[in-house]
Enzyme design. Structure first.
Site, PDB file in Angstrom:
ATOM      1  N   ASP A   1       0.724  -1.181   0.140  1.00  0.00           N
ATOM      2  CA  ASP A   1       0.021   0.111   0.110  1.00  0.00           C
ATOM      3  C   ASP A   1       0.850   1.394   0.131  1.00  0.00           C
ATOM      4  OD1 ASP A   1       0.788   0.168   2.701  1.00  0.00           O
ATOM      5  OD2 ASP A   1      -1.016   0.294   3.497  1.00  0.00           O
TER       6      ASP A   1
ATOM      7  N   CYS B   1       2.890  -3.362   3.970  1.00  0.00           N
ATOM      8  CA  CYS B   1       2.042  -2.215   4.403  1.00  0.00           C
ATOM      9  C   CYS B   1       2.740  -1.492   5.652  1.00  0.00           C
ATOM     10  CB  CYS B   1       0.725  -2.675   4.662  1.00  0.00           C
ATOM     11  SG  CYS B   1       0.326  -3.577   5.999  1.00  0.00           S
TER      12      CYS B   1
ATOM     13  N   THR C   1       2.175  -1.920   8.858  1.00  0.00           N
ATOM     14  CA  THR C   1       2.754  -2.863  10.055  1.00  0.00           C
ATOM     15  C   THR C   1       2.746  -4.470   9.335  1.00  0.00           C
ATOM     16  OG1 THR C   1       0.145  -3.552  10.385  1.00  0.00           O
ATOM     17  CG2 THR C   1       1.298  -1.667  11.642  1.00  0.00           C
TER      18      THR C   1
ATOM     19  N   ILE D   1       0.417  -6.435   9.148  1.00  0.00           N
ATOM     20  CA  ILE D   1      -1.000  -6.759   9.955  1.00  0.00           C
ATOM     21  C   ILE D   1      -2.252  -6.791   8.979  1.00  0.00           C
ATOM     22  CG2 ILE D   1      -2.583  -6.737  11.812  1.00  0.00           C
ATOM     23  CD1 ILE D   1      -0.090  -5.279  13.246  1.00  0.00           C
TER      24      ILE D   1
ATOM     25  N   HIS E   1       7.256 -24.636   9.627  1.00  0.00           N
ATOM     26  CA  HIS E   1       6.286 -25.474  10.204  1.00  0.00           C
ATOM     27  C   HIS E   1       4.768 -25.051   9.658  1.00  0.00           C
ATOM     28  CE1 HIS E   1       8.367 -25.266  14.545  1.00  0.00           C
ATOM     29  NE2 HIS E   1       9.144 -25.657  13.424  1.00  0.00           N
TER      30      HIS E   1
ATOM     31  N   ARG F   1       6.946   0.251   7.788  1.00  0.00           N
ATOM     32  CA  ARG F   1       7.184   1.638   8.886  1.00  0.00           C
ATOM     33  C   ARG F   1       7.849   1.053  10.207  1.00  0.00           C
ATOM     34  NH1 ARG F   1       1.068   4.327   8.512  1.00  0.00           N
ATOM     35  NH2 ARG F   1       1.609   5.524   6.674  1.00  0.00           N
TER      36      ARG F   1
ATOM     37  N   ARG G   1       5.568 -34.096  10.931  1.00  0.00           N
ATOM     38  CA  ARG G   1       4.511 -33.780  12.038  1.00  0.00           C
ATOM     39  C   ARG G   1       3.741 -32.601  11.499  1.00  0.00           C
ATOM     40  NH1 ARG G   1       8.803 -31.838  14.537  1.00  0.00           N
ATOM     41  NH2 ARG G   1       8.851 -29.842  15.657  1.00  0.00           N
ATOM     42  N   HIS G   2       4.369 -31.798  10.897  1.00  0.00           N
ATOM     43  CA  HIS G   2       3.618 -30.222  10.345  1.00  0.00           C
ATOM     44  C   HIS G   2       2.846 -30.446   9.467  1.00  0.00           C
ATOM     45  CE1 HIS G   2       6.850 -28.562  12.875  1.00  0.00           C
ATOM     46  NE2 HIS G   2       7.849 -28.925  12.216  1.00  0.00           N
TER      47      HIS G   2
END
Length: 145
Positions: free
Chosen positions: A8, A65, A67, A69, A98, A109, A132-133
């Site tokens: 972004d 972006c 963060t 998130i 994993h 940022r 196992r993953h």
């Protein structure tokens, strides 16, 4: 490796440098924008990159972006995507080993460019551990609608 990348406005500057860095590492880069740092909505770009990965146009996706998130939340809405917001090279390796993450989201940022380069390098050089993953990843994918 074919890598789809987008950002972004907050991640634009780092996206530009990271795209060039990926090319230096020998990868084919699909730059999905934006083309400038004008304000845009990150879900629009997360969706494009996520579809590139799901449709096989890219093996991995990179989103930047403010963060990371919001990009992760948006990308994970696309069936078949396992996006992880990563802030360290060790976490980048673990999300691949994993969780078989196929999209990485980065903070433009709060994480400096040199750290994001190392994170990206770790993400791209680590293979899924399987074993196992694998069953756990199958359970994650079974949660999709």
């Amino acid at each position: 490796m074919n890598i789809s990348i987008a950002s972004d406005h907050a991640g634009f500057d780092q996206k530009q440098v990271l795209a060039a860095y990926l090319k230096e590492l020998g990868h084919n880069v699909i730059d999905r924008g934006p083309d400038c740092d004008d304000r845009v909505d990150y879900p629009d770009f997360a969706e494009i990159v996520a579809h590139d990965v799901v449709n096989g146009e890219a093996e991995r996706g990179v989103l930047v972006c403010g963060t990371g998130i919001g990009m992760a939340i948006a990308a994970n809405k696309v069936d078949g995507i396992r996006a992880a917001n990563i802030v360290s090279p060790a976490f980048a390796a673990l999300c691949r080993e994993h969780n078989d993450a196929n999209v990485i989201t980065l903070s433009g940022r709060f994480v400096d460019l040199s750290a994001n380069k190392e994170i990206l390098k770790s993400f791209l050089s680590t293979e899924f551990g399987g074993g196992r993953h694998a069953g756990r990843v199958e359970k994650i994918m079974a949660l999709e609608g």
